[in-house]
Motif scaffolding. Structure first.
Motif, mmCIF file in Angstrom:
data_model
loop_
_atom_site.group_PDB
_atom_site.id
_atom_site.type_symbol
_atom_site.label_atom_id
_atom_site.label_comp_id
_atom_site.label_asym_id
_atom_site.label_seq_id
_atom_site.Cartn_x
_atom_site.Cartn_y
_atom_site.Cartn_z
ATOM 1 N N LEU A 64 -54.287 -12.976 -17.435
ATOM 2 C CA LEU A 64 -54.233 -11.737 -16.663
ATOM 3 C C LEU A 64 -55.331 -10.746 -17.069
ATOM 4 O O LEU A 64 -55.442 -9.679 -16.478
ATOM 5 C CB LEU A 64 -52.862 -11.063 -16.842
ATOM 6 N N GLN B 176 -48.175 -3.199 -22.368
ATOM 7 C CA GLN B 176 -49.292 -3.890 -21.694
ATOM 8 C C GLN B 176 -48.868 -4.415 -20.326
ATOM 9 O O GLN B 176 -49.554 -4.207 -19.332
ATOM 10 C CB GLN B 176 -49.763 -5.095 -22.525
ATOM 11 N N LEU C 79 -55.490 -9.320 -20.112
ATOM 12 C CA LEU C 79 -54.904 -8.322 -21.011
ATOM 13 C C LEU C 79 -55.060 -8.682 -22.480
ATOM 14 O O LEU C 79 -54.747 -7.862 -23.346
ATOM 15 C CB LEU C 79 -53.414 -8.151 -20.697
ATOM 16 N N TYR D 130 -49.878 -3.283 -16.437
ATOM 17 C CA TYR D 130 -50.435 -4.282 -15.526
ATOM 18 C C TYR D 130 -49.635 -4.335 -14.220
ATOM 19 O O TYR D 130 -50.217 -4.333 -13.134
ATOM 20 C CB TYR D 130 -50.444 -5.663 -16.198
#
Length: 156
Positions: free
Chosen positions: A33, A142, A35, A146
């Motif tokens: 993703l 996180q 991250l 997102y």
């Protein structure tokens, strides 16, 4: 996606496990993703009915590692595998965590996973729940950021 060797390893792993119900999550999902820069390990969640068979496949290709019992993680099934040049692989099923003298269970729904580029990914929302259960506030933050950004982008 940086780290093409990791992508290749995940594709090889998913090809081995394709007949079973499983999904890749954890830091590999965060990496996919965008991250996470470098995943710590490969987290695989599977259906309890497939755990023994997946263990057998992994055991034929990787080395089973001893795992000390965790005082809070009460999952029905957990094992760790390693191989030179690979991140450790953690396989889990029947996930449960002790919280406030109670066992909190989480149910894996394989139909929520999706295949992309030969890798079976779990949904970020599932790992948000798991990170909450595992008491990992940084990871929860996180994934929340997102998912909020994803929703905002879809509204634009």
């Amino acid at each position: 996606m940086k780290h093409p060797e990791l992508k290749t390893q995940l594709q090889q792993l998913c090809a081995l496990l394709q007949p079973f119900q499983f999904g890749i999550g954890g830091s590999c999902l965060l990496w996919q993703l965008g991250l996470e820069a470098a995943p710590n390990d490969i987290d695989i969640v599977c259906a309890e009915a497939d755990f023994a068979a997946i263990c057998a496949v992994l055991n034929a290709n990787f080395s089973l590692q001893p795992v000390a019992p965790h005082p809070l993680y009460m999952s029905a099934h957990f094992c760790r595998f390693s191989r030179s040049g690979w991140p450790d692989i953690e396989l889990m099923a029947g996930i449960a965590v002790a919280q406030q003298q109670q066992q909190q269970q989480w149910t894996f729904v394989p139909q929520r996973c999706h295949w992309q580029d030969g890798i079976c990914w779990m949904p970020p929302a599932d790992w948000l729940q798991l990170y909450q259960l595992f008491n990992r506030p940084e990871r929860v933050a996180q994934l929340r950021r997102y998912l909020v950004q994803l929703r905002l982008n879809s509204l634009s």
